[in-house]
Write a protein that holds these residues in place. Structure first.
Motif, PDB file in Angstrom:
ATOM      1  N   ILE A 243       0.621  -1.240  -0.113  1.00 52.19           N
ATOM      2  CA  ILE A 243      -0.088   0.003  -0.041  1.00 52.19           C
ATOM      3  C   ILE A 243       0.955   1.311   0.082  1.00 52.19           C
ATOM      4  N   THR A 244       1.775   1.253   0.874  1.00 51.11           N
ATOM      5  CA  THR A 244       2.552   2.391   0.864  1.00 51.11           C
ATOM      6  C   THR A 244       3.562   2.677  -0.492  1.00 51.11           C
ATOM      7  N   ALA A 245       3.788   1.869  -0.972  1.00 52.08           N
ATOM      8  CA  ALA A 245       4.464   1.954  -2.159  1.00 52.08           C
ATOM      9  C   ALA A 245       3.927   2.320  -3.363  1.00 52.08           C
ATOM     10  N   LEU A 246       2.564   2.295  -3.401  1.00 53.13           N
ATOM     11  CA  LEU A 246       1.813   2.787  -4.545  1.00 53.13           C
ATOM     12  C   LEU A 246       1.812   4.369  -4.820  1.00 53.13           C
ATOM     13  N   PRO A 247       1.886   5.077  -3.822  1.00 56.27           N
ATOM     14  CA  PRO A 247       2.329   6.626  -4.173  1.00 56.27           C
ATOM     15  C   PRO A 247       3.604   6.718  -4.788  1.00 56.27           C
ATOM     16  N   VAL A 248       4.642   6.084  -4.501  1.00 54.87           N
ATOM     17  CA  VAL A 248       5.880   5.934  -5.042  1.00 54.87           C
ATOM     18  C   VAL A 248       5.924   5.559  -6.305  1.00 54.87           C
ATOM     19  N   LEU A 249       5.031   4.482  -6.800  1.00 53.25           N
ATOM     20  CA  LEU A 249       4.890   4.151  -8.350  1.00 53.25           C
ATOM     21  C   LEU A 249       4.202   5.068  -8.937  1.00 53.25           C
ATOM     22  N   VAL A 250       3.149   5.871  -8.433  1.00 52.17           N
ATOM     23  CA  VAL A 250       2.472   6.638  -9.398  1.00 52.17           C
ATOM     24  C   VAL A 250       3.580   7.864  -9.691  1.00 52.17           C
ATOM     25  N   THR A 251       4.321   8.290  -8.758  1.00 50.97           N
ATOM     26  CA  THR A 251       5.151   9.222  -8.965  1.00 50.97           C
ATOM     27  C   THR A 251       6.316   9.051 -10.059  1.00 50.97           C
ATOM     28  N   THR A 252       6.984   7.821  -9.803  1.00 49.15           N
ATOM     29  CA  THR A 252       7.939   7.592 -10.680  1.00 49.15           C
ATOM     30  C   THR A 252       7.493   7.485 -12.188  1.00 49.15           C
ATOM     31  N   LEU A 253       6.214   6.846 -12.298  1.00 51.26           N
ATOM     32  CA  LEU A 253       5.337   6.529 -13.375  1.00 51.26           C
ATOM     33  C   LEU A 253       5.329   7.940 -14.247  1.00 51.26           C
ATOM     34  N   GLN A 254       4.681   8.889 -13.512  1.00 49.33           N
ATOM     35  CA  GLN A 254       4.359  10.259 -13.912  1.00 49.33           C
ATOM     36  C   GLN A 254       5.824  10.765 -14.603  1.00 49.33           C
ATOM     37  N   MET A 255       6.772  10.605 -13.683  1.00 48.68           N
ATOM     38  CA  MET A 255       8.123  11.229 -14.174  1.00 48.68           C
ATOM     39  C   MET A 255       8.687  10.537 -15.539  1.00 48.68           C
ATOM     40  N   THR A 256       8.377   9.110 -15.782  1.00 50.26           N
ATOM     41  CA  THR A 256       8.722   8.491 -16.915  1.00 50.26           C
ATOM     42  C   THR A 256       8.073   9.101 -18.166  1.00 50.26           C
ATOM     43  N   PHE A 257       6.616   9.502 -17.977  1.00 51.49           N
ATOM     44  CA  PHE A 257       5.840   9.966 -18.951  1.00 51.49           C
ATOM     45  C   PHE A 257       6.041  11.720 -19.053  1.00 51.49           C
ATOM     46  N   GLY A 258       6.941  12.018 -18.153  1.00 47.44           N
ATOM     47  CA  GLY A 258       7.361  13.268 -18.542  1.00 47.44           C
ATOM     48  C   GLY A 258       6.261  14.510 -17.992  1.00 47.44           C
ATOM     49  N   PHE A 259       5.693  14.071 -16.986  1.00 45.24           N
ATOM     50  CA  PHE A 259       4.711  15.063 -16.426  1.00 45.24           C
ATOM     51  C   PHE A 259       5.546  16.174 -15.789  1.00 45.24           C
ATOM     52  N   ALA A 260       4.931  17.784 -15.792  1.00 49.16           N
ATOM     53  CA  ALA A 260       5.833  18.710 -15.312  1.00 49.16           C
ATOM     54  C   ALA A 260       5.806  18.645 -13.903  1.00 49.16           C
ATOM     55  N   HIS A 261       4.996  18.234 -13.020  1.00 49.63           N
ATOM     56  CA  HIS A 261       4.922  18.133 -11.771  1.00 49.63           C
ATOM     57  C   HIS A 261       4.221  16.701 -11.226  1.00 49.63           C
ATOM     58  N   VAL A 262       4.198  16.392 -10.028  1.00 46.81           N
ATOM     59  CA  VAL A 262       3.362  15.298  -9.304  1.00 46.81           C
ATOM     60  C   VAL A 262       1.918  15.616  -9.289  1.00 46.81           C
ATOM     61  N   ARG A 263       1.073  14.847  -9.912  1.00 51.21           N
ATOM     62  CA  ARG A 263      -0.293  14.881  -9.936  1.00 51.21           C
ATOM     63  C   ARG A 263      -0.852  13.672  -9.041  1.00 51.21           C
ATOM     64  N   LEU A 264      -1.256  14.199  -7.890  1.00 47.74           N
ATOM     65  CA  LEU A 264      -1.886  12.888  -6.950  1.00 47.74           C
ATOM     66  C   LEU A 264      -3.244  12.593  -7.274  1.00 47.74           C
ATOM     67  N   PRO A 265      -3.721  11.395  -6.904  1.00 45.60           N
ATOM     68  CA  PRO A 265      -5.267  11.160  -7.103  1.00 45.60           C
ATOM     69  C   PRO A 265      -5.912  11.876  -6.201  1.00 45.60           C
ATOM     70  N   GLY A 266      -7.287  12.393  -6.767  1.00 43.07           N
ATOM     71  CA  GLY A 266      -7.893  13.309  -6.085  1.00 43.07           C
ATOM     72  C   GLY A 266      -8.174  13.416  -4.584  1.00 43.07           C
ATOM     73  N   PRO A 267      -8.500  12.455  -3.697  1.00 46.20           N
ATOM     74  CA  PRO A 267      -8.802  12.437  -2.483  1.00 46.20           C
ATOM     75  C   PRO A 267      -7.299  12.878  -1.673  1.00 46.20           C
ATOM     76  N   LEU A 268      -6.276  12.143  -2.404  1.00 45.44           N
ATOM     77  CA  LEU A 268      -5.148  12.490  -1.546  1.00 45.44           C
ATOM     78  C   LEU A 268      -4.509  13.778  -2.206  1.00 45.44           C
ATOM     79  N   ALA A 269      -4.677  14.254  -3.025  1.00 49.34           N
ATOM     80  CA  ALA A 269      -4.454  15.574  -3.532  1.00 49.34           C
ATOM     81  C   ALA A 269      -5.154  16.677  -2.963  1.00 49.34           C
TER      82      ALA A 269
END
Length: 207
Positions: free
Chosen positions: A67-93
């Motif tokens: 569970i705790t590694a999921l945000p890390v996976l989301v962050t690194t995946l967005q970095m791989t796809f060239g996002f300008a900044h981290v975009r968290l899922p709605g409730p967490l954001a």
């Protein structure tokens, strides 16, 4: 006119960008976790990786890394796809952040960050070129995936390597990033060795 000694400029604190951003958003009344990371801009990936890797190192029940590694996976995946900044899922954001508690927490960490600040400095700037970011994100995604796997005794190593890389990203210290990636590669090899050992043990028992 008195002569002024040319002293080297003092490096900004590790916590200064996050303090400035949180203070401005607190005054505007829109301080949330998502806005905070977005306000940090290109350094939001470094900060997110630092924070989320620390969470995975907390003393939690076995298997919690799934569970705790999921945000890390989301962050690194967005970095791989060239996002300008981290975009968290709605409730967490939308999670509200208490600016005073955030400030107190950062102040408590000052003894640790001071030691880091003495050693960190901008190095290997080519590593942070936009064209290298997807490849860097892919490497971190692999490390995050090893953290995600519920393998006994292996979670600490990828978490520590991700923390090292995150600090390097925040401070634009390419040497520290490379060190973290090397540690991450070693942790991935360790995880693979543990998985193979467990598989061979299970096969021997069932055979």
């Amino acid at each position: 006119m008195p002569h002024r000694e040319n002293r080297p400029r003092r490096r900004p604190s590790l916590s200064m960008p996050i303090l400035r951003t949180s203070r401005a958003q607190h005054r505007a009344g829109n301080l949330t976790l998502g806005n905070l990371l977005a306000g940090l801009g290109e350094r939001s990936f470094g900060w997110a990786i630092v924070v989320f890797s620390l969470v995975t190192m907390l003393p939690l029940p076995p298997g919690s890394s799934v569970i705790t590694a999921l945000p890390v996976l989301v962050t690194t995946l967005q970095m791989t796809f060239g996002f300008a900044h981290v975009r968290l899922p709605g409730p967490l954001a939308r999670l509200r952040v208490d600016q005073n508690r955030l400030r107190r927490t950062l102040l408590r960490l000052r003894p640790v960050t001071r030691r880091l600040e003495r050693r960190l400095r901008p190095r290997l700037p080519a590593l942070f070129a936009p064209r290298h970011e997807p490849l860097l994100g892919l490497g971190l995604l692999v490390i995050a995936f090893t953290l995600f796997l519920p393998v006994p005794g292996s979670g600490w190593f990828p978490a520590i390597s991700l923390f090292v890389v995150g600090v390097g990203l925040v401070e634009r210290d390419g040497a520290v990033v490379v060190l973290g990636l090397v540690l991450g590669a070693l942790s991935a090899l360790l995880t693979a060795a543990i998985v193979i050992s467990l598989a061979e043990g299970a096969e021997a028992i069932m055979g």
